[in-house]
Design a protein around this motif. Structure first.
Motif, PDB file in Angstrom:
ATOM      1  N   ASP A 113       0.856  -1.195   0.000  1.00 11.05           N
ATOM      2  CA  ASP A 113       0.000   0.000   0.000  1.00 11.05           C
ATOM      3  C   ASP A 113       0.886   1.237   0.000  1.00 11.05           C
ATOM      4  O   ASP A 113       1.606   1.493   0.967  1.00 11.05           O
ATOM      5  N   HIS A 302      -4.484   9.688  -5.191  1.00  9.25           N
ATOM      6  CA  HIS A 302      -5.924   9.889  -5.338  1.00  9.25           C
ATOM      7  C   HIS A 302      -6.252  10.160  -6.804  1.00  9.25           C
ATOM      8  O   HIS A 302      -7.013   9.422  -7.385  1.00  9.25           O
ATOM      9  N   TRP A 323      -8.064   5.012  -6.328  1.00 10.88           N
ATOM     10  CA  TRP A 323      -9.110   4.167  -5.756  1.00 10.88           C
ATOM     11  C   TRP A 323      -9.904   3.504  -6.877  1.00 10.88           C
ATOM     12  O   TRP A 323      -9.913   3.987  -8.017  1.00 10.88           O
ATOM     13  N   TRP A 326     -13.942   5.411  -5.303  1.00 14.32           N
ATOM     14  CA  TRP A 326     -14.175   6.372  -4.226  1.00 14.32           C
ATOM     15  C   TRP A 326     -14.004   7.773  -4.797  1.00 14.32           C
ATOM     16  O   TRP A 326     -12.897   8.208  -5.092  1.00 14.32           O
ATOM     17  N   VAL A 353      -3.149   0.832  -7.186  1.00 14.77           N
ATOM     18  CA  VAL A 353      -4.356   0.910  -6.360  1.00 14.77           C
ATOM     19  C   VAL A 353      -3.914   1.087  -4.916  1.00 14.77           C
ATOM     20  O   VAL A 353      -3.071   0.332  -4.420  1.00 14.77           O
ATOM     21  N   SER A 355      -5.004   2.783  -0.657  1.00 16.71           N
ATOM     22  CA  SER A 355      -6.129   2.787   0.277  1.00 16.71           C
ATOM     23  C   SER A 355      -6.431   4.161   0.871  1.00 16.71           C
ATOM     24  O   SER A 355      -7.528   4.661   0.744  1.00 16.71           O
ATOM     25  N   GLY A 360     -10.032   0.319   4.119  1.00 19.54           N
ATOM     26  CA  GLY A 360      -9.701   0.013   2.729  1.00 19.54           C
ATOM     27  C   GLY A 360      -8.425  -0.783   2.580  1.00 19.54           C
ATOM     28  O   GLY A 360      -8.304  -1.615   1.667  1.00 19.54           O
ATOM     29  N   LEU A 364      -7.689  -4.210  -0.331  1.00 15.17           N
ATOM     30  CA  LEU A 364      -7.134  -3.642  -1.557  1.00 15.17           C
ATOM     31  C   LEU A 364      -7.307  -4.583  -2.742  1.00 15.17           C
ATOM     32  O   LEU A 364      -7.430  -4.139  -3.885  1.00 15.17           O
ATOM     33  N   GLU A 367     -10.612  -3.686  -3.976  1.00  6.94           N
ATOM     34  CA  GLU A 367     -10.569  -2.371  -4.629  1.00  6.94           C
ATOM     35  C   GLU A 367     -10.050  -2.513  -6.060  1.00  6.94           C
ATOM     36  O   GLU A 367     -10.591  -1.933  -7.005  1.00  6.94           O
TER      37      GLU A 367
END
Length: 465
Positions: A113, A302, A323, A326, A353, A355, A360, A364, A367
């Motif tokens: 992540d 993001h 995301w 989101w 990707v 979180s 989240g 993942l 996601e």
């Protein structure tokens, strides 16, 4: 009733009595350099020491190698903390080692992540634990996220057990234009931040665009209160940093400045830039600003509108940490689409990707699955094994650790997840998780279900009394 410490946490405490291998003695600590242009190379070094593992093989599983490769009915062999062999069913397995049957299961590299706040916004989420945003000035490049990390945050063990997360980058929050340094951690129980710190990983610099900085400081009646104010403060700060860096490079004596040292290291390529940014126009402005001052954004985080400028991101070598679905929760996030991830991927840009959330991070794989499905519905048919790069080698590259982890290659860290089914299924969970070849989570073994000593009792998280 509060839980007792788990075996892994006890092991971490006992290991600390003697001190990790390679830890510096006090006499080796960097000397004070006040008034000098020399920055200590690493005043808070990693003391990470891998948990001991045993030679282990997994056979019969479907393997995603993290770089887009797939092996059906594969074999992977782990020993001495590294991946020793990987291949098809005929791959030799030494005698007298632990062998796990992976029939009907999948093996992947551990999830990485790139954007987390575990430890500096730990559970429980109370004001006393809110240590992610130094929201006292728009430029706080002098702070380091690692100095806020609480290693006993229950979120770490949840991310390991529920999400197969083996490495993660902890960033400051996004209230500031320059939020400070990030740190990369191995997701292991440890008494200290230094005991989790990923060996050899570079620091990152967290920056932020858009609504957050202008709202936080504009509401205080100070600059910036607009997007043009954001850019102006950014540029003025880089001008100062460039001057500091030139003097430092020339060996001119100057007092230490923690913030300028961070920015000078960015300009010299020692620290990677991770930029919170939603809108396409702002990302384009920041790319231009990087060219003006001689640095490159490693990843926009993001990046809700990345699909609008995917070719620009590709051509400038900038990753997008995204995301699955989101968006829409504030104006700059309004123009998001579910196909963002696959569209950026199809353009040939680095796609990740991430979180940014303590829940989240536990899902993942789901996601990524949502993004994969959205792409397929619009005709972008990305194979599962290729999509796993979004959680493995791509974040590893953007964090500067791909030479050590992020894929199942011989010689890399044995950070491995055995899933009980296809990892892109909603019904799939980690069956076992190894970090550096040590089995740290086993769904079949209550003693290897790591839970923080401060965990709130949850069904399935260990014995609840």
């Amino acid at each position: 009733m509060r839980k007792s410490a788990t075996p892994l946490l006890i092991a971490a405490l006992l290991a600390g009595v003697a001190g990790p291998a390679g830890a510096k003695k006090d006499k080796d600590a960097p000397a004070a350099t006040q008034g000098s242009s020399v920055e200590p190379e690493n005043p808070y070094p990693s003391t990470y020491k891998a948990y001991p593992g045993t030679a282990t093989a997994i056979r019969g599983a479907t393997i995603f190698d993290g770089e887009g490769g797939r092996i059906d009915n594969g074999v992977i062999f782990l020993s001495d903390g590294k991946i020793t062999a990987i291949g098809g069913a005929d791959t030799p397995i030494p005698a007298d080692i632990a062998v796990f049957d992976g029939t009907g299961k999948y093996v992947t590299p551990g999830v990485i992540d790139i954007h987390s706040h575990l430890g500096n916004y730990p559970s429980p989420g109370v004001d006393a634990h809110s240590d992610g945003n130094e929201a006292t000035a728009p430029v706080t490049a002098h702070v380091w996220a690692e100095h806020s990390i609480w290693p006993q945050d229950a979120g770490f063990s949840r991310a390991l057990a529920n999400g197969g997360v083996t490495s993660l980058q902890i960033l400051p929050g996004s209230a500031n234009l320059f939020g400070g340094r990030s740190v990369t951690l191995k997701n292991v129980p440890a008494r200290t931040m230094q005991g989790m710190k990923f060996p050899g990983a570079p620091h990152g610099l967290k920056m932020a665009c858009g609504e957050n900085p202008k709202r936080v400081y504009g509401s205080k009646g100070r600059e910036p209160s607009t997007r043009m104010g954001n850019m102006a403060v950014n540029r003025a700060t880089w001008i100062k940093a460039r001057d500091f860096q030139k003097k430092r490079a020339a060996g001119k004596d100057q007092s230490r400045d923690l913030g300028m040292e961070t920015l000078a290291d960015v300009l010299e390529g020692k620290i990677l830039v991770h930029n919170h940014c939603y809108r396409a126009d702002e990302m384009a402005n920041v790319i231009d600003m990087g060219k003006e001052f001689g640095y490159r954004v490693t990843a926009f985080h993001h990046a809700v509108e990345a699909y609008k400028i995917a070719d620009l991101l590709r051509d400038n070598g900038v990753c997008s940490a995204l995301w699955g679905d989101w968006y829409g929760f504030k104006m700059e996030a309004y123009d998001g689409i579910k196909e963002n991830v696959p569209l950026v991927h199809r353009a040939g840009a680095c796609t990740i990707v991430h979180s940014d959330d303590d829940n989240g991070i536990q899902r993942l794989n789901q996601e990524a699955a949502k993004a994969l499905g959205a792409g397929r519905r619009m005709g972008i048919d990305i194979p599962d094994e290729i999509a796993w790069t979004w959680l493995a080698i791509n974040p590893a590259r953007a964090m500067g650790i791909s030479d050590q982890t992020g894929s199942l290659k011989v010689g890399k860290m044995a950070d491995v997840v055995l899933w009980n089914g296809n990892p892109f299924s909603t019904y799939t969970r980690p069956n076992k998780v190894w970090i550096d070849g040590a089995l740290l989570y086993d769904s079949a073994n209550p003693k290897l279900r790591p839970v923080s000593d401060f965990e709130v009792g949850q069904i399935g998280a260990g014995d609840v009394k």
